[in-house]
Enzyme design. Sequence first.
Site, PDB file in Angstrom:
ATOM      1  N   HIS A 156       0.833  -1.199   0.000  1.00  0.00           N
ATOM      2  CA  HIS A 156       0.000   0.000   0.000  1.00  0.00           C
ATOM      3  C   HIS A 156       0.869   1.251   0.000  1.00  0.00           C
ATOM      4  CE1 HIS A 156      -3.140   2.624   2.178  1.00  0.00           C
ATOM      5  NE2 HIS A 156      -3.379   2.643   0.881  1.00  0.00           N
ATOM      6  N   ASP A 182       7.996   5.898 -20.548  1.00  0.00           N
ATOM      7  CA  ASP A 182       8.347   5.850 -21.961  1.00  0.00           C
ATOM      8  C   ASP A 182       9.800   5.405 -22.107  1.00  0.00           C
ATOM      9  OD1 ASP A 182       9.948   8.185 -21.483  1.00  0.00           O
ATOM     10  OD2 ASP A 182       8.306   9.491 -22.109  1.00  0.00           O
ATOM     11  N   PHE A 195       6.261  12.739 -22.722  1.00  0.00           N
ATOM     12  CA  PHE A 195       5.656  12.735 -21.386  1.00  0.00           C
ATOM     13  C   PHE A 195       4.722  11.550 -21.160  1.00  0.00           C
ATOM     14  CE2 PHE A 195       6.749  17.107 -22.482  1.00  0.00           C
ATOM     15  CZ  PHE A 195       7.701  17.345 -21.502  1.00  0.00           C
TER      16      PHE A 195
END
Length: 131
Positions: A20, A28, A120
């Site tokens: 958790h 990328d 991005f």
Amino acid sequence: MRKTGLLNTAIIKEISAIGHTQYLIIGDAGLPIPKDTLLIDLALKSGVPSFLETAEAVLDEMVVEHCYLADEIKEKNKKLNTEIGKLTENIACDYIMHEELKKMSEYARVIIRTGETSPFANIVLVAGVNF
């Protein structure tokens, strides 16, 4: 062998082990990988596998409570931003500066590198719990 879903054993192992609030990053082909961070490198050639294919497969398997995207994607990669929005419509997402996202990678449990070459195309997934 699994009947459906994700088949990559390294990714399955990491999703099963993630705790958790820990980070799993899908990046990328150009995202810098910190020296001591586990890398699962899926990149085969430019565009293969794509960021969206990889993100969809991971999101089908992982409980995610939050995500972060680079603010720059809103202007520099509008189409991908829209598609990510569809994949994460039930997840709280925040936009942060790309430099901050790269700093978060230092704390990632694992980074999955795709063959994506559009700008991005990175996401920080914060692990949730299923209870």
